[in-house]
Design an enzyme around this catalytic site. Structure first.
Site, PDB file in Angstrom:
ATOM      1  N   HIS A  36      -4.508 122.882  32.567  1.00 15.65           N
ATOM      2  CA  HIS A  36      -3.532 122.421  31.568  1.00 15.65           C
ATOM      3  C   HIS A  36      -2.229 123.293  31.754  1.00 15.65           C
ATOM      4  O   HIS A  36      -0.945 122.645  31.171  1.00 15.65           O
ATOM      5  CB  HIS A  36      -3.951 122.845  30.074  1.00 15.65           C
ATOM      6  CG  HIS A  36      -3.410 121.480  29.303  1.00 15.65           C
ATOM      7  ND1 HIS A  36      -2.411 120.815  29.408  1.00 15.65           N
ATOM      8  CD2 HIS A  36      -4.374 120.765  28.329  1.00 15.65           C
ATOM      9  CE1 HIS A  36      -2.265 119.760  28.637  1.00 15.65           C
ATOM     10  NE2 HIS A  36      -3.265 119.803  27.782  1.00 15.65           N
ATOM     11  N   ALA A  37      -1.974 124.472  32.158  1.00 12.40           N
ATOM     12  CA  ALA A  37      -0.999 125.079  32.595  1.00 12.40           C
ATOM     13  C   ALA A  37      -0.196 124.473  33.453  1.00 12.40           C
ATOM     14  O   ALA A  37       1.083 124.658  33.559  1.00 12.40           O
ATOM     15  CB  ALA A  37      -1.132 126.703  33.133  1.00 12.40           C
TER      16      ALA A  37
END
Length: 465
Positions: free
Chosen positions: A139-140
């Site tokens: 998700h980064a």
């Protein structure tokens, strides 16, 4: 080199062995459309050639000394496609249950942070002759919109057509800078934080004041910390269960046009509420009050921030699980969501991103460990029951490396206290529903997935006869 935004970095800091912060997806492909016939070797070679032109697939993390600032993205000089693309076979008999179980197992394995934060698994042996691609991206590196866009870079509109022109994306990230350079940059960034904090206080106070006023007038979005407790609202482990379903976008649009004030998203949320009501009723767990969902909202179109990948905000909505009539549930949702959208628009698009700049890895890490060790998610008020995302996809058929995409089921992360995630993506006239949960909290997630088409049919019949 590119510094991660605070919001991007926060997904790294929130991660633990139980709370995995990658997003996954299941692509189902029809290999018969590949012009030169399918072989894994050719498929991987074509994929490698394409990925070499897209820097986001080749970037990896580099930490700042003493963690005084957020990490940076640098080019992986040792990039090897064999570390990212793998070949698997689904266990016999190769049906939906076996595929879901295999994907659930892989969703529970963390990504290696020493490499670019993505993986793809080519899954063969399905009983319908299709091929599945299980994707995993941290998700980064992506949110719902950017993740969908990144996959689209590997697609074309026809089987043999050239892929999208990615000339603007051809330049790689810089090589890793030295530790002293990163340390100096980090010090400079920290010098400005007190002023950023002061600058944020005034607009944030204004937002809080307006929210209190809206709450008194009954026009505020649903409040967090007011959700009823269910069996999937507690501490989670790193094990995952996965389910998926298809529902008709045409039927959803027909319902939306027939119910005044309703939107496609309102209909999706009403279907989700009805499916969850059925699931909880079967188990004798249905709360008297409605479940509360956190709904991510993209701010890509309104954000003034140029850096960072994740550009999202969030609103809270009650799903009407306490309402038996599907039409009444939809009408209540449409009215409440109209207020929630007005409330959300009054909050500056960059608020969450700006506050996230103050995220500190040690603080977040300690908080995650404290929540897990003290089992805080199983005590006190429930912030929200689950996350529900609605990601718009292409309205036309797409071909992934020449193979027609016949299903794309996105799977978001789950958190301590909210062990279920529902993500819906529209594509070529269908809504593809992806569900992922903590396996201990929801081992029979397939039964929840089966209720989505049932609930759509019930709502469609009730509205249109």
């Amino acid at each position: 080199m590119e510094r991660l935004s605070g919001l991007d970095a926060s997904f790294l800091y929130l991660e633990s062995s139980a709370q995995l912060m990658h997003v996954c997806g299941i692509l189902q492909l029809d290999p018969s459309t590949i012009p030169s016939d399918y072989s894994f070797g050719a498929f991987k070679a074509d994929l490698e050639a394409r990925i070499s032109t897209i820097p986001d697939f080749r970037r990896k993390l580099k930490e700042v000394p003493l963690e005084i600032d957020h990490p940076v993205w640098v080019d992986d000089a040792d990039f090897d496609i064999n570390r990212h693309v793998h070949r698997l076979a689904v266990p016999s008999p190769g049906g939906p249950a076996e595929l879901a179980k295999l994907c659930g197992h892989m969703a529970g394995i963390p990504l290696d942070r020493s490499r670019p934060l993505w993986e793809m698994y080519v899954i063969e042996g399905l009983d319908n002759g299709r091929i599945a691609i299980f994707t995993k991206m941290h998700h980064a590196t992506v949110d719902g919109i950017s993740g969908s866009n990144l996959i689209s870079f590997l697609c074309s509109l026809e089987p043999g057509a050239p892929l999208l022109d990615l000339t603007p994306l051809g330049e790689r990230y810089d090589a890793a800078p030295g530790d002293w350079e990163l340390f100096g940059r980090g010090l400079l960034n920290n010098l400005g934080k007190p002023w950023q904090f002061v600058r944020l206080m005034a607009p944030t106070t204004s937002v809080l004041t307006k929210t209190i006023r809206r709450a008194r007038e009954g026009t505020a979005m649903a409040a967090p910390l007011t959700a009823p407790r269910t069996s999937f609202n507690g501490n989670i482990t790193g094990k995952r269960s996965v389910g998926y379903a298809d529902i008709s976008l045409e039927k959803i649009k027909e319902i939306r046009h027939a119910v005044e004030g309703a939107t496609v998203n309102d209909v999706v949320l009403a279907i989700s509420g009805g499916a969850l009501r059925r699931y909880l009723e079967e188990r004798g767990e249905l709360p008297e009050t409605s479940l509360l969902a956190s709904v991510p909202v993209s701010v890509h179109g309104t954000s003034t921030k140029t850096g960072g990948t994740n550009k999202v905000s969030s609103m809270f909505t009650r799903l009407g699980t306490d309402v038996a009539d599907p039409v009444e549930r939809l009408r209540q949702l449409a009215e409440a969501n109209a207020h929630a959208k007005d409330h959300h628009k009054a909050i500056p698009a960059d608020t969450l991103q700006e506050w996230a700049e103050f995220a500190a890895p040690r603080t977040f890490g300690l908080a995650v460990r404290a929540v897990a060790k003290l089992k805080l998610a199983e005590k006190g008020p429930v912030i929200h029951n689950l996350v529900i995302s609605n990601v718009p996809g292409p309205p036309v058929p797409l071909y992934f490396m020449g193979a027609k995409i016949v299903g794309f089921y996105p799977l978001g992360p789950v958190f301590h206290g909210a062990g279920l995630n529902v993500t819906v993506m529209s594509a070529n006239g269908q809504m593809h529903v992806g569900l992922i949960a903590c396996r201990e909290a929801m081992p029979e997630i397939a039964s929840l997935a089966a209720h989505f088409p049932e609930e759509l049919d019930a709502l469609h019949a009730a509205v249109l006869g």
